[in-house]
Design an enzyme around this catalytic site. Structure first.
Site, PDB file in Angstrom:
ATOM      1  N   LYS A 248      11.481  12.427  -3.881  1.00 19.13           N
ATOM      2  CA  LYS A 248      11.661  11.142  -3.204  1.00 19.13           C
ATOM      3  C   LYS A 248      12.646  11.312  -2.050  1.00 19.13           C
ATOM      4  O   LYS A 248      13.771  11.753  -2.249  1.00 19.13           O
ATOM      5  CB  LYS A 248      12.183  10.085  -4.186  1.00 19.13           C
ATOM      6  CG  LYS A 248      12.445   8.727  -3.551  1.00 19.13           C
ATOM      7  CD  LYS A 248      13.018   7.738  -4.566  1.00 19.13           C
ATOM      8  CE  LYS A 248      13.475   6.452  -3.898  1.00 19.13           C
ATOM      9  NZ  LYS A 248      14.129   5.528  -4.847  1.00 19.13           N
ATOM     10  N   ASP A 253      18.062   3.164   1.753  1.00 21.68           N
ATOM     11  CA  ASP A 253      17.265   2.094   1.155  1.00 21.68           C
ATOM     12  C   ASP A 253      18.047   0.786   1.164  1.00 21.68           C
ATOM     13  O   ASP A 253      19.000   0.619   0.409  1.00 21.68           O
ATOM     14  CB  ASP A 253      16.879   2.473  -0.279  1.00 21.68           C
ATOM     15  CG  ASP A 253      16.089   1.376  -0.978  1.00 21.68           C
ATOM     16  OD1 ASP A 253      15.481   0.551  -0.268  1.00 21.68           O
ATOM     17  OD2 ASP A 253      16.078   1.362  -2.216  1.00 21.68           O
ATOM     18  N   LYS A 260      18.930  -5.672  -1.100  1.00 16.78           N
ATOM     19  CA  LYS A 260      19.967  -5.384  -2.085  1.00 16.78           C
ATOM     20  C   LYS A 260      21.249  -6.143  -1.720  1.00 16.78           C
ATOM     21  O   LYS A 260      21.499  -6.390  -0.540  1.00 16.78           O
ATOM     22  CB  LYS A 260      20.293  -3.883  -2.097  1.00 16.78           C
ATOM     23  CG  LYS A 260      19.195  -2.964  -2.572  1.00 16.78           C
ATOM     24  CD  LYS A 260      19.650  -1.520  -2.469  1.00 16.78           C
ATOM     25  CE  LYS A 260      18.543  -0.554  -2.864  1.00 16.78           C
ATOM     26  NZ  LYS A 260      18.255  -0.583  -4.299  1.00 16.78           N
ATOM     27  N   ASP A 271      19.695   7.989  -1.971  1.00 20.93           N
ATOM     28  CA  ASP A 271      18.357   7.709  -2.491  1.00 20.93           C
ATOM     29  C   ASP A 271      17.353   8.801  -2.114  1.00 20.93           C
ATOM     30  O   ASP A 271      16.181   8.707  -2.473  1.00 20.93           O
ATOM     31  CB  ASP A 271      17.870   6.339  -1.996  1.00 20.93           C
ATOM     32  CG  ASP A 271      16.964   5.646  -3.008  1.00 20.93           C
ATOM     33  OD1 ASP A 271      16.963   6.067  -4.182  1.00 20.93           O
ATOM     34  OD2 ASP A 271      16.251   4.707  -2.637  1.00 20.93           O
ATOM     35  N   ASP A 330      11.893  -3.580  -2.997  1.00 22.90           N
ATOM     36  CA  ASP A 330      12.916  -2.642  -3.443  1.00 22.90           C
ATOM     37  C   ASP A 330      12.388  -1.690  -4.515  1.00 22.90           C
ATOM     38  O   ASP A 330      13.099  -0.812  -4.978  1.00 22.90           O
ATOM     39  CB  ASP A 330      14.143  -3.396  -3.969  1.00 22.90           C
ATOM     40  CG  ASP A 330      15.369  -2.500  -4.076  1.00 22.90           C
ATOM     41  OD1 ASP A 330      15.412  -1.461  -3.390  1.00 22.90           O
ATOM     42  OD2 ASP A 330      16.284  -2.838  -4.854  1.00 22.90           O
ATOM     43  N   GLU A 332      10.357   0.675  -3.925  1.00 23.59           N
ATOM     44  CA  GLU A 332       9.701   1.381  -2.818  1.00 23.59           C
ATOM     45  C   GLU A 332       9.476   2.865  -3.068  1.00 23.59           C
ATOM     46  O   GLU A 332       8.531   3.457  -2.551  1.00 23.59           O
ATOM     47  CB  GLU A 332      10.522   1.194  -1.530  1.00 23.59           C
ATOM     48  CG  GLU A 332      11.682   2.154  -1.313  1.00 23.59           C
ATOM     49  CD  GLU A 332      12.733   2.146  -2.409  1.00 23.59           C
ATOM     50  OE1 GLU A 332      13.302   3.213  -2.691  1.00 23.59           O
ATOM     51  OE2 GLU A 332      12.986   1.077  -3.010  1.00 23.59           O
ATOM     52  N   ARG A 334       8.454   4.602  -5.591  1.00 23.40           N
ATOM     53  CA  ARG A 334       7.165   4.913  -6.230  1.00 23.40           C
ATOM     54  C   ARG A 334       6.008   4.801  -5.246  1.00 23.40           C
ATOM     55  O   ARG A 334       5.010   5.498  -5.380  1.00 23.40           O
ATOM     56  CB  ARG A 334       6.963   4.006  -7.447  1.00 23.40           C
ATOM     57  CG  ARG A 334       6.816   2.536  -7.127  1.00 23.40           C
ATOM     58  CD  ARG A 334       7.165   1.621  -8.287  1.00 23.40           C
ATOM     59  NE  ARG A 334       8.602   1.564  -8.500  1.00 23.40           N
ATOM     60  CZ  ARG A 334       9.197   0.809  -9.420  1.00 23.40           C
ATOM     61  NH1 ARG A 334       8.467   0.054 -10.234  1.00 23.40           N
ATOM     62  NH2 ARG A 334      10.505   0.802  -9.561  1.00 23.40           N
TER      63      ARG A 334
END
Length: 479
Positions: A248, A253, A260, A271, A330, A332, A334
């Protein structure tokens, strides 16, 4: 930093580090009488018997020089775990100044080397030092000699610890320094340095591949997406057996329009922990020239806000052709990973795939910050991973993927929705990715809890840990 192996003491050192097992503590025999007496008195006073986790230290005059001698307790030799060797040496070595002689005893030399490198690791490149005498003293390089009577190669310890530190550096960098383009350039630099192939796809090529899910996540960001491919061909005679890694690569993010809170956004530079982990793993695999064929891919982007951002309620496509209702922007990671796993299976022909991601806060609730959550559709793969993790003490735990959980991310208007809600959050997130692997053996590693730490433990300081690099290296080594 200078690390070398020596077969004789040769000189008088500032520091002597002596590991001791629970089988009788012998005083360093090269000492003069008065120094021996001081050391023996210290051992008696501290009741030091070599128990695991116990250390003693004292200063004595040795050949006209004041030196520091430290005994490191390792416990019972037949019960000692490799990661305990690293931890024990690390705790002593992180505070030493001057040159050091380490008597490695019967422990594996690569673990001593790892402890040395981790003990000296700091991510302080952005700190401005004050020009004073103390800082000038601290700038002097610490040198480490490892005493052994055998011919031993330190390469494995050097490579593995440096690969872990590459991962740490990448994750620790702020998002204004590491973003999709610079992550790709750094990967290219590492590929040239360590001998693995790197290919970077720009946005137009990503569109041609119909990675609609990945592109939806990154479409509002000023920093445009990149798709990074790394290839290590270590077994040219067997090109059909290719192992796949997907990391990933969310270099930042915000949560997108499902924004968030500010307190949850500060650390979102991390992230891309999955990306950093697979890059470090590929460096280790290539440098050790494993006789395996491994391909790793990183869908790298930022999840930002703006007029072009994808929205809750949108229905988007994917490279696999499945449609997805966006329940939460959020969720995201995946969405980027599903195009990554589909690509690596269909276009690179891998026989199995592992994805690595800082995917969910839910895994922290379930397992805390010391254990990586794992989902898999293949028992043998998971058992191999578990065995690989045990050596280095990187905890993994398999989560269930019962079919009942699929009900949580079913959509009324599309094939799937990208969030299953609060319950079983780390499970449904991983299972969502699993919907795109077909019959290919697959594992998902959720490293949201283990890729970085807010307080020191083991041989980790504040910041990125580099966890799972060693586990994945061991996994492929033993394939």
């Amino acid at each position: 930093m200078n690390i070398k192996v020596v077969k004789d003491y040769g000189k008088v050192y500032d520091n002597y580090v002596m590991p001791k097992f629970e089988k009788g503590v012998v005083v360093y025999e090269d000492l003069e009488k008065e120094a021996k007496e001081i050391l023996e008195a210290t051992i008696k006073k501290e009741n030091f018997t070599g128990k695991k986790g116990k250390t003693i230290s004292c200063k004595v005059m040795h050949k006209g020089k004041l030196v520091n001698i430290t005994y490191v307790g390792l416990g019972k030799e037949d019960e000692l775990k490799p990661y305990e060797v690293i931890e024990s040496f690390y705790k002593v070595l992180k505070s030493v100044k001057g040159d050091v002689l380490i008597n490695k005893s019967s422990v594996k030399i690569s673990y001593v080397v790892e402890a040395i490198n981790y003990s000296q690791y700091k991510f302080d490149k952005y700190k401005t030092e004050k020009e004073n005498k103390e800082n000038e003293e601290n700038k002097k390089e610490v040198s480490f000699d490892i005493f052994t009577k055998k011919d031993e190669d330190i390469k494995e310890g050097v490579v593995l610890s440096e690969s872990v530190m590459i991962t740490r550096d990448l994750i620790n960098e702020p998002a204004n320094v590491i973003y999709p383009e610079t992550l790709a350039k750094e990967t290219e630099r590492l590929g040239k340095k360590y001998g693995f192939e790197v290919e970077v796809l720009d946005e137009e090529k990503i569109k041609e591949l119909k990675m609609e899910s990945f592109l939806a996540v990154g479409r509002a960001a000023e920093k445009r997406p990149k798709f990074i491919i790394m290839r290590h061909v270590g077994d040219k005679e067997n090109k059909k057996d290719i192992y796949g890694l997907v990391g990933k690569g969310l270099t930042y993010d915000t949560g997108g329009l499902s924004l968030k809170p500010s307190t949850g956004m500060k650390d979102m530079k991390t992230d891309m922990g999955g990306a950093g982990t697979v890059i470090g793993t590929m460096c280790a695999i290539a440098r050790m020239n494993l006789k395996k064929n491994v391909v790793a891919v990183i869908p790298a982007c930022e999840n930002s806000i703006g007029g072009n951002a994808y929205r809750p309620g949108d229905i988007i496509g994917s490279m696999a052709g499945k449609t997805i209702e966006v329940d939460n922007t959020d969720a995201e990671g995946r969405l980027t990973l599903i195009d990554g796993v589909h690509y690596i299976i269909k276009n690179e022909g891998v026989k199995e795939v592992i994805d690595v991601a800082t995917l969910t806060g839910a895994v922290l609730v379930a397992l805390g910050s010391t254990t990586t959550g794992v989902l898999s559709n293949n028992d043998d793969m998971y058992k191999q991973l578990e065995n690989a993790s045990e050596e280095i003490g990187e905890r993994v735990w398999r989560l269930p993927n019962f079919p009942e959980y699929k009900e949580l991310y079913k959509s009324k208007v599309a094939d799937l929705k990208n969030s299953g809600g609060r319950y079983a959050g780390s499970i449904t997130a991983g299972m969502f990715i699993g919907e795109f692997v077909g019959d290919t053996p697959w594992m998902h590693l959720d490293i949201a809890g283990t890729s970085a730490t807010s307080k020191p433990y083991g041989y980790y300081e504040y910041g990125a840990t580099g966890q799972c690099v060693r586990t994945l290296y061991n996994y492929y080594l033993n394939k």
